[in-house]
Design an enzyme around this catalytic site. Structure first.
Site, mmCIF file in Angstrom:
data_model
loop_
_atom_site.group_PDB
_atom_site.id
_atom_site.type_symbol
_atom_site.label_atom_id
_atom_site.label_comp_id
_atom_site.label_asym_id
_atom_site.label_seq_id
_atom_site.Cartn_x
_atom_site.Cartn_y
_atom_site.Cartn_z
ATOM 1 N N ASN A 44 1.474 -1.268 0.085
ATOM 2 C CA ASN A 44 -0.184 0.045 0.357
ATOM 3 C C ASN A 44 0.692 1.207 -0.489
ATOM 4 O O ASN A 44 1.608 0.867 0.881
ATOM 5 C CB ASN A 44 -1.275 -0.029 0.741
ATOM 6 C CG ASN A 44 -0.407 -0.063 2.525
ATOM 7 O OD1 ASN A 44 0.704 -0.860 2.351
ATOM 8 N ND2 ASN A 44 -1.132 0.610 3.606
ATOM 9 N N GLU A 46 0.019 5.629 0.648
ATOM 10 C CA GLU A 46 -0.594 5.748 1.172
ATOM 11 C C GLU A 46 -0.438 7.793 0.221
ATOM 12 O O GLU A 46 0.687 7.652 -0.252
ATOM 13 C CB GLU A 46 -1.142 6.083 2.849
ATOM 14 C CG GLU A 46 -1.381 4.207 3.013
ATOM 15 C CD GLU A 46 -1.463 4.533 4.412
ATOM 16 O OE1 GLU A 46 -1.256 5.571 4.726
ATOM 17 O OE2 GLU A 46 -2.938 3.989 4.853
ATOM 18 N N GLU A 57 -2.379 -4.373 -3.149
ATOM 19 C CA GLU A 57 -4.056 -5.206 -4.068
ATOM 20 C C GLU A 57 -2.936 -4.427 -6.166
ATOM 21 O O GLU A 57 -2.505 -4.797 -6.668
ATOM 22 C CB GLU A 57 -5.062 -5.939 -3.945
ATOM 23 C CG GLU A 57 -4.508 -7.113 -3.021
ATOM 24 C CD GLU A 57 -5.012 -6.030 -1.734
ATOM 25 O OE1 GLU A 57 -4.669 -5.050 -1.783
ATOM 26 O OE2 GLU A 57 -6.037 -6.759 -1.145
ATOM 27 N N CYS A 91 -11.128 -3.680 -4.795
ATOM 28 C CA CYS A 91 -9.515 -4.635 -4.601
ATOM 29 C C CYS A 91 -9.974 -5.886 -5.159
ATOM 30 O O CYS A 91 -9.823 -6.503 -5.905
ATOM 31 C CB CYS A 91 -8.234 -4.733 -3.651
ATOM 32 S SG CYS A 91 -7.596 -3.152 -3.741
HETATM 33 N N1 THU Z 1 -5.297 -1.500 2.390
HETATM 34 C C1 THU Z 1 -4.693 -2.283 1.434
HETATM 35 O O1 THU Z 1 -3.227 -2.287 0.889
HETATM 36 N N2 THU Z 1 -5.257 -4.255 1.018
HETATM 37 C C2 THU Z 1 -6.468 -4.551 1.949
HETATM 38 O O2 THU Z 1 -6.621 -5.352 1.308
HETATM 39 C C3 THU Z 1 -7.128 -4.090 2.942
HETATM 40 C C4 THU Z 1 -6.391 -2.516 2.892
HETATM 41 C C5 THU Z 1 -4.723 -0.628 3.044
HETATM 42 C C6 THU Z 1 -5.367 0.317 2.379
HETATM 43 C C7 THU Z 1 -5.043 1.311 3.665
HETATM 44 O O3 THU Z 1 -3.865 1.594 2.829
HETATM 45 C C8 THU Z 1 -4.360 1.154 4.912
HETATM 46 O O4 THU Z 1 -4.635 -0.091 4.370
HETATM 47 C C9 THU Z 1 -5.502 1.152 5.652
HETATM 48 O O5 THU Z 1 -6.331 1.448 4.654
#
Ligand code: THU
Length: 136
Positions: A44, A46, A57, A91
């Site tokens: 992820n 941000e 993903e 996702c």
């Molecule tokens: N997040 C993901 O990267 N994948 C997931 O399947 C669930 C959530 C991330 C998004 C965000 O940066 C952090 O987790 C908190 O929601």
């Protein structure tokens, strides 16, 4: 764990270590195996403008597409507990674009696989590329 799954697990864990999640402090990694048996990973990323952040993903899928992959054979998501880090709704749809309903989506933490679902279970009766093939 099969060696193929272990490959995904290690790739997701390595990507997760590099996740950029300064706002949620919730680092996630993902890895998938494509139709050429290549593994692609993502984390992820941000953003200070919160909605612009991307999921792990999405990163793994972008890496697959950028290197020529067009089909997800298996995908794993790794994140911290206690809840299962199943793919978010958006996702699930991203995965659906490149995967059939029988594709396995594994959910892991640092200790290993916690659960495995088919994509069809996570996103039943889904809309996909085939829906766009129609008579005018
Ligand atoms: N997040 C993901 O990267 N994948 C997931 O399947 C669930 C959530 C991330 C998004 C965000 O940066 C952090 O987790 C908190 O929601």
């Amino acid at each position: 764990m099969s060696s193929e799954l272990a490959r995904l697990f290690e790739a997701a864990r390595a990507a997760r270590d590099r996740a950029y999640a300064p706002y949620s402090a919730f680092q996630v990694g993902s890895a998938l195996r494509d139709e050429h048996d290549r593994v692609h990973a993502g984390c992820n990323v941000e953003n200070a403008a919160y909605p612009v952040g991307t999921c792990a993903e999405a990163g793994a899928i972008a890496a697959m597409v950028a290197t020529g992959g067009r089909a997800i054979r298996e995908i794993l998501v790794l994140g911290p507990g206690p809840g299962l880090v199943t793919p978010c709704g958006a996702c699930r749809q991203r995965i659906r674009e490149f995967a059939s309903p029988d594709v396995l989506v594994h959910v892991a933490d640092f200790d290993g696989i916690r659960a495995s679902f088919t994509l069809g279970t996570l996103l039943p009766d889904s809309f996909g590329p085939e829906n766009l093939v129609h008579d005018a």
